[in-house]
Design a protein around this motif. Structure first.
Motif, PDB file in Angstrom:
ATOM      1  N   TYR A  49      58.448 -41.708 -22.855  1.00 48.74           N
ATOM      2  CA  TYR A  49      57.501 -41.198 -22.118  1.00 48.74           C
ATOM      3  C   TYR A  49      56.400 -40.661 -23.366  1.00 48.74           C
ATOM      4  N   VAL A  50      56.967 -40.099 -24.556  1.00 53.97           N
ATOM      5  CA  VAL A  50      56.534 -39.935 -25.787  1.00 53.97           C
ATOM      6  C   VAL A  50      55.671 -41.309 -26.332  1.00 53.97           C
ATOM      7  N   ALA A  55      51.099 -44.522 -27.356  1.00 49.03           N
ATOM      8  CA  ALA A  55      50.168 -45.914 -27.261  1.00 49.03           C
ATOM      9  C   ALA A  55      48.793 -45.317 -26.647  1.00 49.03           C
ATOM     10  N   ALA A  56      48.735 -44.440 -25.819  1.00 50.39           N
ATOM     11  CA  ALA A  56      47.377 -44.076 -25.193  1.00 50.39           C
ATOM     12  C   ALA A  56      46.589 -43.329 -26.212  1.00 50.39           C
ATOM     13  N   ALA A  61      47.263 -51.599 -29.087  1.00 51.94           N
ATOM     14  CA  ALA A  61      46.967 -53.064 -28.423  1.00 51.94           C
ATOM     15  C   ALA A  61      48.235 -53.524 -28.235  1.00 51.94           C
ATOM     16  N   GLN A  62      49.448 -53.394 -28.943  1.00 50.31           N
ATOM     17  CA  GLN A  62      50.659 -53.997 -28.422  1.00 50.31           C
ATOM     18  C   GLN A  62      51.887 -53.249 -29.300  1.00 50.31           C
ATOM     19  N   ILE A  63      52.918 -53.118 -28.696  1.00 49.61           N
ATOM     20  CA  ILE A  63      54.053 -52.499 -29.119  1.00 49.61           C
ATOM     21  C   ILE A  63      55.220 -53.601 -29.263  1.00 49.61           C
ATOM     22  N   PHE A  64      55.691 -53.417 -30.672  1.00 41.95           N
ATOM     23  CA  PHE A  64      56.639 -54.218 -30.887  1.00 41.95           C
ATOM     24  C   PHE A  64      58.034 -53.492 -31.093  1.00 41.95           C
ATOM     25  N   VAL A  65      59.017 -54.085 -30.395  1.00 39.09           N
ATOM     26  CA  VAL A  65      60.432 -53.167 -30.377  1.00 39.09           C
ATOM     27  C   VAL A  65      61.250 -54.297 -31.020  1.00 39.09           C
ATOM     28  N   GLY A  66      61.819 -53.815 -32.137  1.00 34.62           N
ATOM     29  CA  GLY A  66      63.061 -54.718 -32.918  1.00 34.62           C
ATOM     30  C   GLY A  66      63.987 -55.037 -31.895  1.00 34.62           C
ATOM     31  N   LEU A  93      54.889 -48.232 -19.278  1.00 24.41           N
ATOM     32  CA  LEU A  93      53.272 -48.362 -19.552  1.00 24.41           C
ATOM     33  C   LEU A  93      52.759 -48.647 -18.339  1.00 24.41           C
ATOM     34  N   MET A  94      53.155 -49.712 -17.643  1.00 23.19           N
ATOM     35  CA  MET A  94      52.728 -50.317 -16.197  1.00 23.19           C
ATOM     36  C   MET A  94      52.378 -49.109 -15.411  1.00 23.19           C
TER      37      MET A  94
END
Length: 170
Positions: A49-50, A55-56, A61-66, A93-94
């Motif tokens: 949630y953080v 992101a907001a 624009a995008q989030i990249f998870v390793g 996010l959705m």
């Protein structure tokens, strides 16, 4: 033809069992900088949630998870954990009404490299724990920025939200 990347801030995320490192790029996608280290909260998902809030706030624009693969490129328990985390983040996010993509990118050796960088910077090994996840997130995101500069506009693999909400991968 590859899609043109959405302009804006990108977030990089390094997921671990106890902590989650977060990094962000500038709006022009030139440089990744550390943001914070979150305590991993498997039960309440407060860390997710953080991330949704970050992101907001940053208009990501995008989030990249390793995606931590084995050296041979295979799947491990950590790989599955990162996939699950990325899917849970995409779901959150959705649910928040966000259309931010979550993508998984290969992150072999980023934590090892982060420890090496901290050691070379003269930081005592006992103090690495507090910042190593942020440094690993920076390395993940810097890798993405480099890939984008080389024409890969949406590197990695999309972590699609689970539309049914069942949590199943299929």
């Amino acid at each position: 033809m590859a899609p043109t990347p959405r302009p804006g801030v990108l977030l990089g995320v390094d997921v671990g069992m106890a902590r989650v490192g977060v990094a962000a790029s500038d709006r022009d996608g030139m440089l990744a900088t550390p943001v914070k280290t979150l305590k991993r909260d498997v039960k309440k998902s407060s860390d997710i949630y953080v991330l949704v809030k970050l992101a907001a706030e940053r208009e990501a624009a995008q989030i990249f998870v390793g995606l931590p693969r084995s050296m041979s490129g295979g799947e491990t328990a950590s790989t599955r954990m990162a996939r699950d985390y990325a899917r849970d983040l995409a779901n959150a996010l959705m649910r928040s009404g966000s259309s931010v993509d979550v993508r998984l990118v290969d992150e072999r050796l980023t934590t090892v490299s982060a420890h090496r960088s901290l050691h070379e910077a003269g930081l005592d090994g006992r103090k690495h724990r507090a910042v190593v996840d942020q440094v690993a997130a920076v390395e993940i995101l810097q890798q993405v920025l480099e890939m984008r500069r080389n024409g890969q506009h949406s590197p990695g693999q999309l972590a699609a939200p689970d539309i049914q909400g069942t949590g199943d991968d299929d």
